[in-house]
Design a protein around this motif. Structure first.
Motif, short mmCIF file in Angstrom:
data_model
loop_
_atom_site.label_atom_id
_atom_site.label_comp_id
_atom_site.label_asym_id
_atom_site.label_seq_id
_atom_site.Cartn_x
_atom_site.Cartn_y
_atom_site.Cartn_z
N THR A 158 0.83 -1.22 0.00
CA THR A 158 0.00 0.00 0.00
C THR A 158 0.85 1.26 0.00
O THR A 158 0.41 2.31 -0.47
N HIS A 159 2.08 1.17 0.55
CA HIS A 159 3.04 2.27 0.49
C HIS A 159 4.37 1.76 1.03
O HIS A 159 4.42 0.74 1.72
N ALA A 160 5.44 2.50 0.72
CA ALA A 160 6.78 1.95 0.91
C ALA A 160 7.39 2.24 2.28
O ALA A 160 8.61 2.29 2.41
N HIS A 161 6.57 2.41 3.31
CA HIS A 161 7.15 2.45 4.66
C HIS A 161 7.56 1.03 5.05
O HIS A 161 6.88 0.05 4.71
N ILE A 162 8.66 0.95 5.80
CA ILE A 162 9.30 -0.34 6.04
C ILE A 162 8.39 -1.32 6.78
O ILE A 162 8.47 -2.53 6.57
N ASP A 163 7.48 -0.80 7.62
CA ASP A 163 6.60 -1.74 8.33
C ASP A 163 5.59 -2.40 7.40
O ASP A 163 4.99 -3.41 7.75
N HIS A 164 5.42 -1.86 6.18
CA HIS A 164 4.49 -2.44 5.20
C HIS A 164 5.22 -3.24 4.11
O HIS A 164 4.68 -4.21 3.59
N ILE A 165 6.42 -2.79 3.76
CA ILE A 165 7.14 -3.41 2.63
C ILE A 165 8.30 -4.31 3.09
O ILE A 165 8.87 -5.05 2.30
N GLY A 166 8.62 -4.26 4.39
CA GLY A 166 9.85 -4.88 4.89
C GLY A 166 10.03 -6.35 4.58
O GLY A 166 11.15 -6.82 4.42
N GLY A 167 8.94 -7.12 4.50
CA GLY A 167 9.06 -8.56 4.24
C GLY A 167 8.76 -8.94 2.80
O GLY A 167 8.70 -10.13 2.46
N ALA A 168 8.58 -7.92 1.93
CA ALA A 168 8.12 -8.21 0.56
C ALA A 168 9.13 -9.06 -0.21
O ALA A 168 8.75 -9.97 -0.97
N ARG A 169 10.41 -8.79 0.00
CA ARG A 169 11.42 -9.57 -0.72
C ARG A 169 11.35 -11.05 -0.33
O ARG A 169 11.36 -11.93 -1.18
N LYS A 170 11.23 -11.31 0.98
CA LYS A 170 11.12 -12.70 1.45
C LYS A 170 9.86 -13.36 0.91
O LYS A 170 9.87 -14.53 0.53
N MET A 171 8.77 -12.60 0.90
CA MET A 171 7.50 -13.15 0.41
C MET A 171 7.60 -13.47 -1.08
O MET A 171 7.13 -14.50 -1.55
N LYS A 172 8.28 -12.59 -1.82
CA LYS A 172 8.46 -12.82 -3.26
C LYS A 172 9.36 -14.03 -3.49
O LYS A 172 9.06 -14.88 -4.34
N ASP A 173 10.43 -14.14 -2.72
CA ASP A 173 11.32 -15.29 -2.88
C ASP A 173 10.60 -16.60 -2.56
O ASP A 173 10.83 -17.62 -3.19
N ALA A 174 9.70 -16.55 -1.57
CA ALA A 174 9.01 -17.78 -1.15
C ALA A 174 7.90 -18.19 -2.10
O ALA A 174 7.57 -19.38 -2.20
N LYS B 12 13.57 2.71 -1.92
CA LYS B 12 15.03 2.58 -2.04
C LYS B 12 15.74 3.07 -0.78
O LYS B 12 16.96 3.01 -0.70
N MET B 13 14.97 3.58 0.17
CA MET B 13 15.56 4.12 1.41
C MET B 13 15.27 3.25 2.61
O MET B 13 15.13 3.75 3.73
N LEU B 14 15.18 1.93 2.40
CA LEU B 14 14.80 1.06 3.52
C LEU B 14 15.85 1.06 4.62
O LEU B 14 15.52 0.92 5.80
N LEU C 143 14.01 3.81 12.82
CA LEU C 143 13.13 3.07 13.74
C LEU C 143 13.89 2.14 14.66
O LEU C 143 13.29 1.46 15.50
N GLY C 144 15.22 2.07 14.49
CA GLY C 144 16.00 1.14 15.30
C GLY C 144 15.72 -0.31 14.95
O GLY C 144 15.78 -1.20 15.80
N MET C 145 15.36 -0.56 13.68
CA MET C 145 15.07 -1.92 13.23
C MET C 145 16.27 -2.48 12.50
O MET C 145 17.11 -1.75 12.00
N ARG C 146 16.30 -3.82 12.39
CA ARG C 146 17.32 -4.46 11.59
C ARG C 146 17.08 -4.12 10.12
O ARG C 146 15.93 -4.02 9.69
N PRO C 147 18.17 -3.95 9.34
CA PRO C 147 17.97 -3.66 7.92
C PRO C 147 17.27 -4.84 7.21
O PRO C 147 17.42 -5.98 7.64
N VAL C 148 16.53 -4.53 6.15
CA VAL C 148 15.88 -5.58 5.37
C VAL C 148 16.34 -5.46 3.92
O VAL C 148 16.85 -4.43 3.51
N GLU C 149 16.13 -6.52 3.16
CA GLU C 149 16.53 -6.50 1.75
C GLU C 149 15.52 -5.74 0.92
O GLU C 149 14.32 -5.83 1.14
N GLN C 150 16.03 -5.00 -0.06
CA GLN C 150 15.15 -4.28 -0.98
C GLN C 150 14.44 -5.27 -1.89
O GLN C 150 14.91 -6.37 -2.12
N VAL C 151 13.32 -4.84 -2.42
CA VAL C 151 12.57 -5.67 -3.34
C VAL C 151 12.37 -4.90 -4.65
O VAL C 151 12.16 -3.68 -4.63
#
Ligand SMILES: [Zn+2]
Length: 214
Positions: free
Chosen positions: A55-71, A87-89, A96-104
């Motif tokens: 719905t939008h590229a904030h990390i809490d919404h897009i953060g797992g998209a790469r894993k979901m696409k790979d799976a 591109k700014m994940l 947010l003090g979160m672990r980095p995630v892979e771009q999709v």
């Protein structure tokens, strides 16, 4: 339709698994995190993921998209006005003090008026800029359901103080594109409890004067 909603990640983003009982095709909306749990829901219903929609590229919404696409191998849909944010994940994670995630990579641009199908059900893409410039809502008229991302919440609206946010624009988007939807439409916001268009027209303090309380 099968519609399971799972709050995922630190910010408890509402991820939707939206599937057709007959064809077993499914759309996954906002797989922000906890991909294993989302995949369990998909497997439990015997679904095949045909589309991953952001719905939008904030990390809490897009953060797992790469894993979901790979799976799943499913294509990722997003409105291209959020490409810069996507591109700014790393920056978003650090803020947010979160672990980095892979771009999709985005496979399909989600444009206003597009109508991807899940089985026999059309899902209308509604471009609702304001929270971010590429924010979209997903409306499934046959299921009387709107997945609203971070545009409209129960008793609130999306914040507009982050980069790309615009307070006037989000109100315009809600007024012009969401409030005209049928009142009984179930609204699944990006965070928190479900509501309806009618309820928000009447009770949402941010929408006072938009014609709901007469
Ligand atoms: Zn957001």
């Amino acid at each position: 339709m099968i519609h399971e909603i799972l709050p995922v990640g630190m910010l408890q983003c509402n991820c939707s698994v939206f599937g057709d009982e007959t064809t077993r095709e499914a759309m996954v909306v906002d797989p922000g995190d906890e991909i294993e749990s989302i995949l369990e829901i998909v497997a439990r219903h015997g679904l095949k993921v045909k589309a991953i929609v952001i719905t939008h590229a904030h990390i809490d919404h897009i953060g797992g998209a790469r894993k979901m696409k790979d799976a799943t191998g499913a294509p990722v849909y997003m409105n291209l006005n959020d490409t810069g944010l996507a591109k700014m994940l790393d920056t978003q994670a650090a803020m947010l003090g979160m672990r980095p995630v892979e771009q999709v990579d985005i496979d399909v641009p989600a444009k206003d008026g597009d109508k991807p199908v899940v089985g026999a059900t059309e899902v209308h893409v509604i471009h609702t800029p304001g929270h971010t410039q590429g924010s979209i809502c997903l409306w499934a008229p046959a299921a009387h359901t709107l997945m609203a991302g971070d545009t409209l919440f129960r008793d609130s609206i999306g914040r507009t103080d982050l980069p790309g946010g615009n307070g006037k624009q989000i109100l315009q988007s809600i007024h012009d594109k969401l409030l005209p939807l049928p009142g009984e439409t179930l609204v699944i916001p990006g965070h928190g409890s479900a509501t309806t268009i009618e309820r928000e027209k009447r009770h949402n303090p941010f929408l006072a004067g938009m014609g709901g309380a007469e």
